[in-house]
Design an enzyme around this catalytic site. Structure first.
Site, PDB file in Angstrom:
ATOM      1  N   ASP A   1     -19.220  -5.559  22.094  1.00 49.71           N
ATOM      2  CA  ASP A   1     -17.943  -5.821  21.422  1.00 49.71           C
ATOM      3  C   ASP A   1     -17.728  -7.293  21.105  1.00 49.71           C
ATOM      4  OD1 ASP A   1     -17.409  -3.074  21.873  1.00 49.71           O
ATOM      5  OD2 ASP A   1     -16.728  -3.582  23.890  1.00 49.71           O
TER       6      ASP A   1
ATOM      7  N   LYS B   1     -20.338  -8.015  16.572  1.00 49.66           N
ATOM      8  CA  LYS B   1     -21.648  -7.970  15.892  1.00 49.66           C
ATOM      9  C   LYS B   1     -21.516  -7.345  14.507  1.00 49.66           C
ATOM     10  CE  LYS B   1     -23.600  -5.761  19.292  1.00 49.66           C
ATOM     11  NZ  LYS B   1     -22.535  -5.844  20.296  1.00 49.66           N
TER      12      LYS B   1
ATOM     13  N   GLY C   1     -20.399   1.194  18.220  1.00 53.33           N
ATOM     14  CA  GLY C   1     -19.518   1.562  17.112  1.00 53.33           C
ATOM     15  C   GLY C   1     -18.986   0.340  16.421  1.00 53.33           C
ATOM     16  N   HIS C   2     -18.894   0.418  15.119  1.00 54.34           N
ATOM     17  CA  HIS C   2     -18.171  -0.626  14.425  1.00 54.34           C
ATOM     18  C   HIS C   2     -17.391  -0.032  13.273  1.00 54.34           C
ATOM     19  CE1 HIS C   2     -22.546  -1.064  13.521  1.00 54.34           C
ATOM     20  NE2 HIS C   2     -22.093  -0.500  12.438  1.00 54.34           N
TER      21      HIS C   2
ATOM     22  N   GLN D   1     -24.487  -2.874  21.885  1.00 54.43           N
ATOM     23  CA  GLN D   1     -24.014  -3.335  23.198  1.00 54.43           C
ATOM     24  C   GLN D   1     -24.280  -4.841  23.366  1.00 54.43           C
ATOM     25  OE1 GLN D   1     -26.140  -0.165  23.543  1.00 54.43           O
ATOM     26  NE2 GLN D   1     -24.246   0.742  22.875  1.00 54.43           N
TER      27      GLN D   1
HETATM   28  P1  IMP Z   1     -23.197   4.364  28.288  1.00 55.27           P
HETATM   29  O1  IMP Z   1     -23.928   3.428  27.393  1.00 55.27           O
HETATM   30  O2  IMP Z   1     -22.322   5.359  27.566  1.00 55.27           O
HETATM   31  O3  IMP Z   1     -24.080   5.035  29.288  1.00 55.27           O
HETATM   32  O4  IMP Z   1     -22.164   3.502  29.169  1.00 55.27           O
HETATM   33  C1  IMP Z   1     -22.602   2.541  30.129  1.00 55.27           C
HETATM   34  C2  IMP Z   1     -21.738   1.298  30.119  1.00 55.27           C
HETATM   35  O5  IMP Z   1     -21.938   0.595  28.896  1.00 55.27           O
HETATM   36  C3  IMP Z   1     -20.233   1.569  30.207  1.00 55.27           C
HETATM   37  O6  IMP Z   1     -19.630   0.533  30.958  1.00 55.27           O
HETATM   38  C4  IMP Z   1     -19.779   1.506  28.761  1.00 55.27           C
HETATM   39  O7  IMP Z   1     -18.419   1.162  28.647  1.00 55.27           O
HETATM   40  C5  IMP Z   1     -20.674   0.394  28.249  1.00 55.27           C
HETATM   41  N1  IMP Z   1     -20.922   0.464  26.796  1.00 55.27           N
HETATM   42  C6  IMP Z   1     -21.754   1.301  26.142  1.00 55.27           C
HETATM   43  N2  IMP Z   1     -21.740   1.053  24.817  1.00 55.27           N
HETATM   44  C7  IMP Z   1     -20.900   0.025  24.634  1.00 55.27           C
HETATM   45  C8  IMP Z   1     -20.492  -0.724  23.462  1.00 55.27           C
HETATM   46  O8  IMP Z   1     -20.932  -0.488  22.320  1.00 55.27           O
HETATM   47  N3  IMP Z   1     -19.596  -1.715  23.686  1.00 55.27           N
HETATM   48  C9  IMP Z   1     -19.137  -2.027  24.920  1.00 55.27           C
HETATM   49  N4  IMP Z   1     -19.485  -1.362  26.029  1.00 55.27           N
HETATM   50  C10 IMP Z   1     -20.370  -0.353  25.891  1.00 55.27           C
END
Ligand code: IMP
Length: 425
Positions: free
Chosen positions: A13, A16, A40-41, A223
């Site tokens: 977040d 990007k 996501g964006h 991420q």
């Molecule tokens: P997962 O990727 O759904 O397994 O989540 C694992 C961790 O990564 C959690 O703390 C999510 O909130 C975080 N996370 C996953 N994708 C994103 C993203 O695009 N932005 C911010 N946090 C993310």
């Protein structure tokens, strides 16, 4: 011509989307190399605003080829939904390429992500519940199904039946859920396969050839560094490698193919989900960042935790990614604060750490050591050149570059493309 990697330096977040949008237009191919629809964006498509989780936003630039590379986990239903939404708005998606080697997110991954998080109770990770972790786990266990399997019914069914036996036993006996039916999954997924077939490619070879032909390639991470499976705040991480090294593994390119690594860094820090966050501010300043920065997750709508800039983490990100420059975002959000704090080190039991402490429990308990800089009352959203930035804001940017030992190439002062300052500090 060597490729450029764009990576988040914090917990995702960082903005990007804006950086990719700006740079992507100057590229020939824009490539996602890891993660899935947990990212996501928000993008603007003509009159409409839409949220993309899987399709690179470069799909909106007609001259650019968007690529979903080997290291991504693909939920084919979600991918097709996004493509349909784009087509419905008149955006051509025929250029999109999807690696035949990318792994598939299956219905049991979604189910397992949900039930295991529930099962963990207060120890939960706060995942996005999109099946990401279970899909990468199966990839590592070597029981994953891949995009290429969608085009061969016999192989798809054979692999699925083996895996489903185990998954159904776990779902029904451990978690008391209903078993899933192989026939339903085969029907849905082969249907997806038929539609995706024209997009399936050997993307590693496509990228290699493109670079040989002098094409411009951007490898876009989802991420961020601190959510990296190996280099993030484990176990509160995602299950892939957003760091620059992950771009090579996730695309099948060698290290000599890259010469620029841009770190996207927000002017303050946010985090969604659980896990340590030394500079978190649960008071007025954090609430102000949350409000002015509209800090809600694109994928889950969750409120993002907010806090002061953390130079310890920036130095860390600069090291593990080999950053060559920074793209600093959302500087405008900090306007109006009397002073702005920057964490320059952590303190724990009398010891001072200028680098990320070697033990995770120290990170959990560390107190930030702050440097306080003068704030600036002026709004920055109209700034277009360095000289438009008030001296205090410029000093803040310079200090971050100094502390991170990485030059700042670009500063973003608002969501639109024009709200950008090229600095080269
Ligand atoms: P997962 O990727 O759904 O397994 O989540 C694992 C961790 O990564 C959690 O703390 C999510 O909130 C975080 N996370 C996953 N994708 C994103 C993203 O695009 N932005 C911010 N946090 C993310």
């Amino acid at each position: 011509m060597p490729a450029t990697i764009l990576v988040g330096t914090q917990w995702g977040d960082e903005g990007k989307g804006k950086a990719t949008d700006l740079l992507g237009d100057r590229m020939d191919l824009v490539v996602r190399y890891q993660g899935g629809n947990n990212a996501g964006h928000t993008v603007r498509a003509g009159e409409h605003t839409l949220k993309l989780h899987l399709v690179p936003s470069a799909i909106l630039s007609p001259g650019v080829t968007p690529v979903i590379a080997d290291g991504v986990v693909v939920d084919p239903g979600v991918l097709l939904e996004e493509m349909d939404e784009l087509e419905a708005r008149g955006i051509d998606t025929s250029r999109l390429l999807v690696s035949a080697n990318a792994h598939l997110i299956m219905p049991y991954h979604l189910e397992l992500d949900r039930v295991t998080e529930r099962y963990l109770g207060r120890n939960r990770l706060g995942t996005t519940k999109r099946g990401i972790g279970p899909a990468y786990a199966d990839k590592a266990t070597r029981i994953g199904l891949r995009v290429q399997d969608l085009t061969d019914e016999k192989i798809f069914r054979e692999k699925l039946e083996v895996v489903l036996k185990e998954k159904n036993a776990i779902l029904s006996r451990v978690y008391n859920r209903l078993p899933l039916r192989a026939d339903d999954i085969v029907r849905d997924y082969l249907g997806y396969g038929e539609r995706l077939a024209p997009h399936i490619a050997d993307t590693s070879a496509v990228l290699y050839r493109a670079l040989r032909e002098g094409k411009r390639v951007l490898l876009e991470g989802a991420q961020g560094t601190l959510l990296d499976l190996d280099h993030g705040t484990y176990p509160f991480v995602t299950s892939s490698n957003p760091v620059a090294g992950g771009a090579l593994v996730g695309t099948g390119l060698g290290p000599k193919e890259v010469d620029r690594v841009i770190g996207v860094t927000k002017a303050y820090v946010t985090r969604v989900g659980s896990g340590p966050f030394p500079t978190e501010d649960e008071g007025q300043a954090g609430a102000r960042m949350q409000d002015r920065g509209q800090e809600f997750g694109t994928t889950t709508g969750r409120r993002r935790r907010c806090g002061w800039f953390d130079a310890v983490l920036l130095r860390y990100a600069a090291r593990v990614n080999g950053l060559t420059e920074l793209f600093l975002t959302k500087l405008d959000v900090l306007s109006g604060l009397r002073s702005v704090k920057v964490c320059v080190a952590y303190r724990y039991e009398g010891a001072v750490f200028e680098d990320v402490p070697p033990h995770q429990s120290i990170v959990h308990r560390a107190e930030p050591v702050y440097e306080e800089l003068e704030g600036w009352p002026e709004e920055l959203s109209e700034a277009r050149g360095v000289d438009d930035l008030p001296p205090a804001a410029r000093k803040y940017v310079e200090r971050l570059a100094d502390l991170g030992d990485v030059p700042v190439g670009t500063v973003s002062v608002g969501p639109s493309r024009e709200q950008t300052v090229e600095v080269g500090l």
